[in-house]
Design an enzyme around this catalytic site. Structure first.
Site, PDB file in Angstrom:
ATOM      1  CE  LYS A  39      -4.066   2.048   2.115  1.00 42.43           C
ATOM      2  NZ  LYS A  39      -3.651   3.433   2.054  1.00 42.43           N
ATOM      3  CB  CYS A  55      34.860  23.489  19.605  1.00 44.35           C
ATOM      4  SG  CYS A  55      33.321  22.859  20.278  1.00 44.35           S
TER       5      CYS A  55
HETATM    6  S1  IVH Z   1      -6.635  -0.304  -4.550  1.00 47.16           S
HETATM    7  C1  IVH Z   1     -11.020  -0.430  -4.403  1.00 47.16           C
HETATM    8  N1  IVH Z   1      -4.058  -0.665  -4.185  1.00 47.16           N
HETATM    9  O1  IVH Z   1      -5.116   3.695  -0.846  1.00 47.16           O
HETATM   10  C2  IVH Z   1      -9.559  -0.439  -4.393  1.00 47.16           C
HETATM   11  N2  IVH Z   1      -5.040   1.335  -3.386  1.00 47.16           N
HETATM   12  O2  IVH Z   1      -7.590   3.690   0.978  1.00 47.16           O
HETATM   13  C3  IVH Z   1      -9.026   0.911  -4.335  1.00 47.16           C
HETATM   14  N3  IVH Z   1      -3.465   2.860  -2.325  1.00 47.16           N
HETATM   15  O3  IVH Z   1      -7.106   5.883  -2.572  1.00 47.16           O
HETATM   16  C4  IVH Z   1      -7.620   1.089  -4.248  1.00 47.16           C
HETATM   17  N4  IVH Z   1      -1.671   1.619  -2.592  1.00 47.16           N
HETATM   18  O4  IVH Z   1      -4.797   5.571  -3.559  1.00 47.16           O
HETATM   19  C5  IVH Z   1      -5.116   0.144  -3.989  1.00 47.16           C
HETATM   20  N5  IVH Z   1      -1.780  -1.110  -3.934  1.00 47.16           N
HETATM   21  C6  IVH Z   1      -2.848  -0.294  -3.750  1.00 47.16           C
HETATM   22  C7  IVH Z   1      -2.714   0.953  -3.114  1.00 47.16           C
HETATM   23  C8  IVH Z   1      -3.853   1.742  -2.946  1.00 47.16           C
HETATM   24  C9  IVH Z   1      -2.147   2.768  -2.118  1.00 47.16           C
HETATM   25  C10 IVH Z   1      -4.313   4.018  -1.925  1.00 47.16           C
HETATM   26  C11 IVH Z   1      -5.267   4.407  -3.021  1.00 47.16           C
HETATM   27  C12 IVH Z   1      -6.600   4.622  -2.368  1.00 47.16           C
HETATM   28  C13 IVH Z   1      -6.329   4.409  -0.927  1.00 47.16           C
HETATM   29  C14 IVH Z   1      -7.467   3.593  -0.375  1.00 47.16           C
END
Ligand code: IVH
Length: 673
Positions: free
Chosen positions: A120, A437
């Site tokens: 993520k 120093c």
């Molecule tokens: S999938 C329905 N994959 O996290 C699925 N999101 O809380 C939607 N994000 O706004 C997102 N890494 O920008 C997905 N590997 C990843 C991600 C990711 C970061 C962010 C994304 C989204 C937020 C969701």
């Protein structure tokens, strides 16, 4: 309008194809086949042709990354499919709850559920629309329904292709991709270092900086920021036949869009848990920030069956990592004096555990940063500890103030030696001006004796502190003049320990040139730079003679480093210390690395494809350190072509010319690894 010949048109097309292909190798596969200089040449040719024939410029030409002038405001756009957010799990139990829900709602047998798992990314969510393979619209997520049109800004990001790659597959009429714009950690640090040097306020973290950069009205500002993007999904796709998330990821990569390589298709929950643990373990080593993993039911039919709530789908979850930020209180603020005399304010904290480690101190960077954040003694603050980076105070929670907090006045004298402090123009740091120093001295000697320096094993900071406080050493050279009776004056010292320390100091003399250069503690010369200098100049004497303009002729040496080196060797005090070291029997080493004849001295190498054990740069450096030359294209002068995974056209050329090719194993043998 002049008539443009078909040859010119073909040439322009050909250049664009080539440039797009090399962009793909570089940004998506991380396996460049040509040097940056060669790339620049291709790019330049295209720029020249488009200048001469402006009618040929198209919006998807690689030259069009910074095409437009500043805006006064962003237009808003409605996403054709909402950009959803994710439900969160913060423990294994919560993940297993999610899994049970998936089983229950889908009415599926556990064995049939596959999860695609991926990091993520901690960045800014965006959507890019490709119509007939051409980047036409880029937007921020906004509230998920309505976002801002940041097309011109996203076009400046080199990991986002302006045109999709298409080999055999047909280009889709419409493809909306979704991803996260990030700034790599290394680039972020570099950006902040530059700002610190210029006395500009530092950026708080890569995430906010990435988000702020995308939302600039002037695309030229965005273009100057080191942004990247990882795609992690799609919105609409017309005439596509994909049936699972893992297929999407593969499809995106084939289409020239960068997908993070750390994703996996898991067949069991155990595999998901292992993946979580593995990513958590390597998190600090990765060059981008992430705050957890995302787990997605792979199969689209199953995803549809599970459906979603208005904000988030039921088929995916974000399993977050434990926080790297915590709240605590500032008990005191102290000022630390470093090796170069730099004064750094440090917050003394009420101890707190962050990501499994107890933190008691956090840097406040410099006076400007401290003032910008308005940090006071007694404040409740958010601190952050990420990887090897020194913990830092990120933010004050002003709502918690009681009125008893005390402002801290930055000292105008060195807290250790009492000398005046000064702040050079354009610098954010104050420095102690005291030549004797003790704080600087302790740091300098500790640097001299450190592992990267003369590696005097066992001579830790505690001993050095005492040596300085007792007046036994006044500069690093004094270490070589210590006798046992001197050491015996120190606390908790025994005969045996004293002998061992003397031995370690003596051993320090058996050093090589890079270590010695690093040990000297020349400002802005770290371990890597010390190696570069050793390789180029071969001896301290030769290095000491160089003027700044001679130094900057060397690739990698910029004007600031050059000036630091020049200043160091033109300071009488330093020259005296060097003399004193020589008198004590430290023989200044001559660097022999390249002059030593190796079986490959003078041979020409070309590298193609990815190697498992080295990056392209490492392989190049090793070869050069053994006296070989590395060229970027195969010619009849080439002696060896090293062939890695997915080799490019160079392999065929080598075979055509009958040049010896080496597989990775043979290559390793040749260089003795
Ligand atoms: S999938 C329905 N994959 O996290 C699925 N999101 O809380 C939607 N994000 O706004 C997102 N890494 O920008 C997905 N590997 C990843 C991600 C990711 C970061 C962010 C994304 C989204 C937020 C969701």
């Amino acid at each position: 309008m002049s008539k443009i010949s078909p040859e010119i048109k073909r040439k322009v097309e050909e250049l664009r194809e080539k440039i797009n292909y090399h962009n793909y190798l570089y940004h998506v596969l991380d396996q460049p086949e040509i040097t940056d200089a060669e790339y620049d040449r291709l790019f330049d040719q295209l720029v020249q042709l488009e200048k001469k024939y402006p009618e040929l410029v198209t919006p998807d030409s690689p030259t069009q990354r910074v095409g437009a002038g500043p805006l006064t405001e962003f237009k808003t756009i409605r996403h054709s499919l909402p950009m959803l957010s994710l439900n969160k799990a913060s423990s294994q139990e919560e993940f297993l709850d999610f899994h049970s829900r998936v089983l229950e709602l889908s009415g599926t047998d556990e064995k049939r559920i596959k999860y695609a798992v991926e990091p993520k990314f901690d960045g800014l969510a965006v959507e890019i629309v490709y119509e007939n393979g051409v980047f036409t619209l880029g937007s921020t997520r906004g509230d998920g329904i309505i976002g801002e049109d940041v097309t011109q800004n996203l076009k400046t990001i080199k990991t986002i292709p302006l045109k999709l790659l298409s080999k055999s597959a047909k280009v889709p009429k419409l493809l909306e991709i979704r991803g996260e714009v990030i700034i790599p950690k290394k680039d972020f640090e570099k950006l902040n270092k530059e700002r610190e040097k210029k006395g500009e306020p530092l950026y708080a973290n890569p995430r906010n900086t990435a988000a702020g950069s995308v939302r600039q009205l002037d695309p030229r500002i965005t273009a100057a920021r080191p942004l990247g993007m990882f795609a992690h999904g799609i919105g609409l796709l017309e005439n596509g036949k994909l049936s699972s998330h893992s297929e999407i990821l593969k499809y995106l990569k084939q289409s020239g869009i960068r997908v993070n390589e750390n994703w996996k298709l898991c067949h069991t929950v155990e595999e998901v848990i292992n993946f979580y643990e593995k990513i958590l373990e390597i998190r600090d080593k990765l060059d981008y920030e992430l705050d957890g993993i995302v787990i997605k039911v792979d199969d689209f039919a199953l995803q549809n069956k599970l459906g979603g709530l208005s904000r988030s789908p039921r088929w995916a979850i974000a399993w977050k990592f434990p926080p790297q930020q915590e709240q605590t209180q500032i008990l005191d603020i102290q000022v630390n004096v470093g090796r170069t005399g730099a004064l750094t304010p440090v917050a003394i904290l009420k101890p707190v555990r962050v990501g499994g480690v107890e933190v008691r101190r956090a840097t406040l960077h410099n006076e400007d940063e401290m003032n910008k954040k308005d940090v006071r003694i007694g404040d409740i603050v958010i601190i952050q500890r990420a990887g090897d980076v020194i913990p830092e105070v990120v933010q004050v929670i002003k709502a918690n103030r009681t009125g008893k907090e005390k402002k801290f006045k930055f000292p105008d004298r060195c807290p250790v030696c009492g000398s005046k402090v000064e702040r050079l123009e354009g610098e954010a740091t104050y420095r102690c001006t005291g030549i004797a120093c003790p704080a600087q001295l302790k740091e300098r000697i500790s640097h001299f004796a450190s592992k990267g320096g003369l590696n005097m094993e066992g001579l830790g900071y505690k001993f050095i502190e005492q040596m300085v406080d007792l007046g036994l050493v006044k500069d690093p050279a004094d270490l070589f003049y210590l006798e046992k009776k001197d050491l015996m004056k120190m606390e908790r010292m025994g005969e045996k320990l004293a002998s061992n320390l003397l031995k370690a100091i003596e051993n320090g003399k058996k050093t090589d040139l890079p270590h010695l250069i690093y040990a000297l503690g020349i400002r802005n010369v770290g371990e890597h730079m010390a190696q570069v200098l050793a390789r180029e100049f071969k001896s301290i004497d030769s290095l000491a003679k160089r003027k700044p303009e001679e130094l900057t002729e060397i690739f990698e040496i910029g004007p600031i480093v050059a000036q630091s080196i020049y200043n160091f060797f033109h300071d009488q005090k330093n020259l005296k210390i060097l003399e004193k070291m020589k008198k004590a029997g430290l023989v200044f080493p001559i660097h022999k690395e390249v002059t030593k004849k190796t079986p490959i001295t003078g041979k020409f190498f070309v590298l193609t494809g990815g190697l498992a054990s080295f990056s392209r740069d490492e392989a190049k450096r090793i070869l050069e350190s053994m006296g070989a030359r590395v060229a970027s294209s195969v010619s009849k002068n080439t002696d060896f072509v090293v062939v890695g995974e997915n080799p490019g056209s160079k392999l065929a050329e080598a075979q055509k010319l009958g040049i010896k090719t080496l597989k990775e194993e043979e290559f390793k043998k040749l260089i003795g690894k």
